[in-house]
Design a protein around this motif. Structure first.
Motif, PDB file in Angstrom:
ATOM      1  N   SER A  12     -46.770 -93.427 -18.481  1.00  0.00           N
ATOM      2  CA  SER A  12     -46.503 -92.045 -18.090  1.00  0.00           C
ATOM      3  C   SER A  12     -46.238 -91.916 -16.595  1.00  0.00           C
ATOM      4  O   SER A  12     -46.908 -92.550 -15.775  1.00  0.00           O
ATOM      5  CB  SER A  12     -47.687 -91.158 -18.479  1.00  0.00           C
ATOM      6  N   ARG A  13     -45.270 -91.076 -16.236  1.00  0.00           N
ATOM      7  CA  ARG A  13     -45.044 -90.731 -14.830  1.00  0.00           C
ATOM      8  C   ARG A  13     -45.760 -89.428 -14.468  1.00  0.00           C
ATOM      9  O   ARG A  13     -45.604 -88.937 -13.349  1.00  0.00           O
ATOM     10  CB  ARG A  13     -43.551 -90.590 -14.556  1.00  0.00           C
ATOM     11  N   GLU A  35     -52.191 -88.552 -27.819  1.00  0.00           N
ATOM     12  CA  GLU A  35     -51.360 -88.029 -28.907  1.00  0.00           C
ATOM     13  C   GLU A  35     -50.111 -87.347 -28.354  1.00  0.00           C
ATOM     14  O   GLU A  35     -49.056 -87.362 -28.989  1.00  0.00           O
ATOM     15  CB  GLU A  35     -52.164 -87.052 -29.762  1.00  0.00           C
ATOM     16  N   GLY A  36     -50.242 -86.768 -27.161  1.00  0.00           N
ATOM     17  CA  GLY A  36     -49.106 -86.095 -26.543  1.00  0.00           C
ATOM     18  C   GLY A  36     -48.210 -87.014 -25.744  1.00  0.00           C
ATOM     19  O   GLY A  36     -47.242 -86.559 -25.133  1.00  0.00           O
ATOM     20  N   GLY A  37     -48.524 -88.312 -25.719  1.00  0.00           N
ATOM     21  CA  GLY A  37     -47.645 -89.271 -25.064  1.00  0.00           C
ATOM     22  C   GLY A  37     -48.004 -89.595 -23.633  1.00  0.00           C
ATOM     23  O   GLY A  37     -47.219 -90.234 -22.924  1.00  0.00           O
ATOM     24  N   ILE A  38     -49.191 -89.189 -23.180  1.00  0.00           N
ATOM     25  CA  ILE A  38     -49.627 -89.482 -21.814  1.00  0.00           C
ATOM     26  C   ILE A  38     -50.786 -90.461 -21.865  1.00  0.00           C
ATOM     27  O   ILE A  38     -51.790 -90.212 -22.541  1.00  0.00           O
ATOM     28  CB  ILE A  38     -50.011 -88.189 -21.072  1.00  0.00           C
ATOM     29  N   ASP A  39     -50.639 -91.584 -21.137  1.00  0.00           N
ATOM     30  CA  ASP A  39     -51.622 -92.658 -21.238  1.00  0.00           C
ATOM     31  C   ASP A  39     -52.374 -92.899 -19.931  1.00  0.00           C
ATOM     32  O   ASP A  39     -52.864 -93.997 -19.681  1.00  0.00           O
ATOM     33  CB  ASP A  39     -50.962 -93.953 -21.716  1.00  0.00           C
ATOM     34  N   VAL A  40     -52.483 -91.857 -19.104  1.00  0.00           N
ATOM     35  CA  VAL A  40     -53.202 -91.973 -17.839  1.00  0.00           C
ATOM     36  C   VAL A  40     -53.872 -90.640 -17.539  1.00  0.00           C
ATOM     37  O   VAL A  40     -53.398 -89.584 -17.987  1.00  0.00           O
ATOM     38  CB  VAL A  40     -52.232 -92.388 -16.702  1.00  0.00           C
ATOM     39  N   ILE A  41     -54.965 -90.672 -16.791  1.00  0.00           N
ATOM     40  CA  ILE A  41     -55.676 -89.453 -16.428  1.00  0.00           C
ATOM     41  C   ILE A  41     -56.355 -89.657 -15.078  1.00  0.00           C
ATOM     42  O   ILE A  41     -56.750 -90.780 -14.738  1.00  0.00           O
ATOM     43  CB  ILE A  41     -56.728 -89.077 -17.504  1.00  0.00           C
ATOM     44  N   GLU A  42     -56.452 -88.593 -14.309  1.00  0.00           N
ATOM     45  CA  GLU A  42     -57.226 -88.581 -13.067  1.00  0.00           C
ATOM     46  C   GLU A  42     -58.389 -87.612 -13.260  1.00  0.00           C
ATOM     47  O   GLU A  42     -58.186 -86.397 -13.299  1.00  0.00           O
ATOM     48  CB  GLU A  42     -56.363 -88.137 -11.884  1.00  0.00           C
ATOM     49  N   ILE A  43     -59.579 -88.141 -13.413  1.00  0.00           N
ATOM     50  CA  ILE A  43     -60.785 -87.310 -13.517  1.00  0.00           C
ATOM     51  C   ILE A  43     -61.367 -87.189 -12.120  1.00  0.00           C
ATOM     52  O   ILE A  43     -61.779 -88.176 -11.517  1.00  0.00           O
ATOM     53  CB  ILE A  43     -61.804 -87.917 -14.497  1.00  0.00           C
ATOM     54  N   THR A  44     -61.380 -85.977 -11.596  1.00  0.00           N
ATOM     55  CA  THR A  44     -61.766 -85.781 -10.201  1.00  0.00           C
ATOM     56  C   THR A  44     -63.282 -85.714 -10.045  1.00  0.00           C
ATOM     57  O   THR A  44     -64.002 -85.293 -10.953  1.00  0.00           O
ATOM     58  CB  THR A  44     -61.154 -84.489  -9.637  1.00  0.00           C
ATOM     59  N   LEU A  45     -63.731 -86.105  -8.859  1.00  0.00           N
ATOM     60  CA  LEU A  45     -65.159 -86.054  -8.543  1.00  0.00           C
ATOM     61  C   LEU A  45     -65.553 -84.686  -7.994  1.00  0.00           C
ATOM     62  O   LEU A  45     -66.373 -84.577  -7.086  1.00  0.00           O
ATOM     63  CB  LEU A  45     -65.520 -87.146  -7.530  1.00  0.00           C
ATOM     64  N   ALA A 176     -42.553 -91.727  -7.518  1.00  0.00           N
ATOM     65  CA  ALA A 176     -42.868 -92.674  -8.585  1.00  0.00           C
ATOM     66  C   ALA A 176     -43.516 -91.967  -9.774  1.00  0.00           C
ATOM     67  O   ALA A 176     -43.252 -92.294 -10.927  1.00  0.00           O
ATOM     68  CB  ALA A 176     -43.795 -93.764  -8.060  1.00  0.00           C
ATOM     69  N   LEU A 177     -44.387 -91.009  -9.480  1.00  0.00           N
ATOM     70  CA  LEU A 177     -45.101 -90.261 -10.499  1.00  0.00           C
ATOM     71  C   LEU A 177     -45.601 -88.970  -9.863  1.00  0.00           C
ATOM     72  O   LEU A 177     -45.519 -88.792  -8.645  1.00  0.00           O
ATOM     73  CB  LEU A 177     -46.265 -91.067 -11.084  1.00  0.00           C
ATOM     74  N   VAL A 178     -46.087 -88.058 -10.685  1.00  0.00           N
ATOM     75  CA  VAL A 178     -46.601 -86.791 -10.184  1.00  0.00           C
ATOM     76  C   VAL A 178     -47.973 -86.547 -10.766  1.00  0.00           C
ATOM     77  O   VAL A 178     -48.315 -87.045 -11.853  1.00  0.00           O
ATOM     78  CB  VAL A 178     -45.669 -85.603 -10.529  1.00  0.00           C
ATOM     79  N   GLY A 179     -48.766 -85.749 -10.069  1.00  0.00           N
ATOM     80  CA  GLY A 179     -50.057 -85.324 -10.593  1.00  0.00           C
ATOM     81  C   GLY A 179     -50.048 -83.824 -10.801  1.00  0.00           C
ATOM     82  O   GLY A 179     -49.445 -83.085 -10.013  1.00  0.00           O
ATOM     83  N   ARG A 199     -50.025 -80.324 -27.009  1.00  0.00           N
ATOM     84  CA  ARG A 199     -48.715 -79.663 -26.903  1.00  0.00           C
ATOM     85  C   ARG A 199     -48.190 -79.728 -25.467  1.00  0.00           C
ATOM     86  O   ARG A 199     -47.023 -80.063 -25.233  1.00  0.00           O
ATOM     87  CB  ARG A 199     -48.819 -78.209 -27.360  1.00  0.00           C
ATOM     88  N   LEU A 200     -49.040 -79.411 -24.498  1.00  0.00           N
ATOM     89  CA  LEU A 200     -48.617 -79.442 -23.101  1.00  0.00           C
ATOM     90  C   LEU A 200     -48.240 -80.866 -22.670  1.00  0.00           C
ATOM     91  O   LEU A 200     -47.262 -81.069 -21.946  1.00  0.00           O
ATOM     92  CB  LEU A 200     -49.729 -78.897 -22.207  1.00  0.00           C
ATOM     93  N   ALA A 201     -49.017 -81.837 -23.134  1.00  0.00           N
ATOM     94  CA  ALA A 201     -48.716 -83.235 -22.809  1.00  0.00           C
ATOM     95  C   ALA A 201     -47.397 -83.657 -23.432  1.00  0.00           C
ATOM     96  O   ALA A 201     -46.582 -84.346 -22.796  1.00  0.00           O
ATOM     97  CB  ALA A 201     -49.848 -84.132 -23.290  1.00  0.00           C
ATOM     98  N   ARG A 202     -47.164 -83.239 -24.666  1.00  0.00           N
ATOM     99  CA  ARG A 202     -45.933 -83.622 -25.360  1.00  0.00           C
ATOM    100  C   ARG A 202     -44.713 -82.995 -24.672  1.00  0.00           C
ATOM    101  O   ARG A 202     -43.668 -83.650 -24.529  1.00  0.00           O
ATOM    102  CB  ARG A 202     -46.015 -83.189 -26.821  1.00  0.00           C
ATOM    103  N   GLU A 203     -44.847 -81.739 -24.242  1.00  0.00           N
ATOM    104  CA  GLU A 203     -43.734 -81.076 -23.562  1.00  0.00           C
ATOM    105  C   GLU A 203     -43.410 -81.778 -22.239  1.00  0.00           C
ATOM    106  O   GLU A 203     -42.240 -81.993 -21.909  1.00  0.00           O
ATOM    107  CB  GLU A 203     -44.083 -79.608 -23.319  1.00  0.00           C
ATOM    108  N   ALA A 204     -44.444 -82.123 -21.483  1.00  0.00           N
ATOM    109  CA  ALA A 204     -44.230 -82.811 -20.211  1.00  0.00           C
ATOM    110  C   ALA A 204     -43.626 -84.192 -20.437  1.00  0.00           C
ATOM    111  O   ALA A 204     -42.710 -84.612 -19.722  1.00  0.00           O
ATOM    112  CB  ALA A 204     -45.546 -82.913 -19.447  1.00  0.00           C
ATOM    113  N   SER A 205     -44.139 -84.905 -21.430  1.00  0.00           N
ATOM    114  CA  SER A 205     -43.612 -86.235 -21.743  1.00  0.00           C
ATOM    115  C   SER A 205     -42.146 -86.162 -22.151  1.00  0.00           C
ATOM    116  O   SER A 205     -41.339 -87.026 -21.771  1.00  0.00           O
ATOM    117  CB  SER A 205     -44.425 -86.875 -22.866  1.00  0.00           C
ATOM    118  N   ALA A 206     -41.793 -85.130 -22.919  1.00  0.00           N
ATOM    119  CA  ALA A 206     -40.401 -84.975 -23.347  1.00  0.00           C
ATOM    120  C   ALA A 206     -39.479 -84.750 -22.157  1.00  0.00           C
ATOM    121  O   ALA A 206     -38.370 -85.290 -22.108  1.00  0.00           O
ATOM    122  CB  ALA A 206     -40.289 -83.813 -24.331  1.00  0.00           C
TER     123      ALA A 206
END
Length: 217
Positions: A12-13, A35-45, A176-179, A199-206
């Motif tokens: 994912s970008r 499930e929405g096609g995004i395979d990365v996450i930033e969990i903030t402290l 390279a990618l966005v957050g 749904r939101l992940a799938r739309e962004a991935s698309a």
């Protein structure tokens, strides 16, 4: 000088930037993003539950590349790695923090806002930096301006990225990618509406996939 470690591989970008207030949210959130096609996450402290949430997400979903965000103190580098984070991001950087992520052998994306900070990060061996807060730093215009004198640097703009401007950011050659936090609204997480996250992940991935297809055409 020891060079920084490269980021772990993910497709994912788009990196969801998430504040988790209950570690029990981590596993279903991970499933929803994948499930929405995004395979990365930033969990903030930004919440005391963050370390437990990182651990829960990393343990539950090996296919999700779990990163720790808002890492601002040297002692946090080893803590997030021990919790299961595979990389870390920060809104800025200090010499002590750079030393700490190196000591922890933790891939890291330092935060920048000015050309001088970009150059400092480059001198430390970093080729990818987090432009934060992107909107206040000048957004797309700033990224275009930085491309001239610093063509070898790549950016992850975060702060002000939305579905409306996502394509514009992803089309910028030095991005390279966005957050972004729009994929995981706080009220959606609170009520456990994982279908909306998917749904939101799938739309962004698309959007990202469509741009990639156009670029390759």
């Amino acid at each position: 000088m020891t060079l920084p470690l490269s980021l772990p591989a993910f497709r994912s970008r788009i990196v969801p930037v998430v504040v988790i207030t209950d570690p029990k949210q981590a596993a279903p959130l991970a499933d929803a993003l994948l499930e929405g096609g995004i395979d990365v996450i930033e969990i903030t402290l930004r919440h005391p539950a963050a370390l437990a949430a990182i651990e829960a997400a990393a343990r539950h979903a090996p296919g999700l590349c779990v990163g720790a965000g808002t890492v601002t103190r040297p002692e946090e580098a080893q803590r997030v790695k021990d919790a299961g984070a595979r990389f870390a991001l920060s809104p800025g950087m200090t010499p002590a923090l750079l030393d700490a992520v190196q000591a922890a052998q933790l891939p890291f994306v330092p935060g920048v806002m000015t050309p001088g900070e970009v150059m400092t990060a480059r001198d430390a061996g970093y080729g990818l930096v987090k432009l934060f807060p992107a909107a206040q730093a000048g957004g797309l215009n700033m990224l275009k301006a930085l491309a001239g004198p610093l063509p070898d640097m790549r950016f992850c703009p975060t702060g002000g990225v939305s579905p409306e401007n996502l394509s514009s950011f992803l089309q910028q050659p030095n991005v390279a990618l966005v957050g972004g936090s729009w994929l995981t609204p706080a009220d959606v997480l609170t009520r456990g509406d994982w279908a909306t996250v998917t749904r939101l992940a799938r739309e962004a991935s698309a959007q990202a996939q469509s741009l990639a297809a156009q670029a390759g055409a």
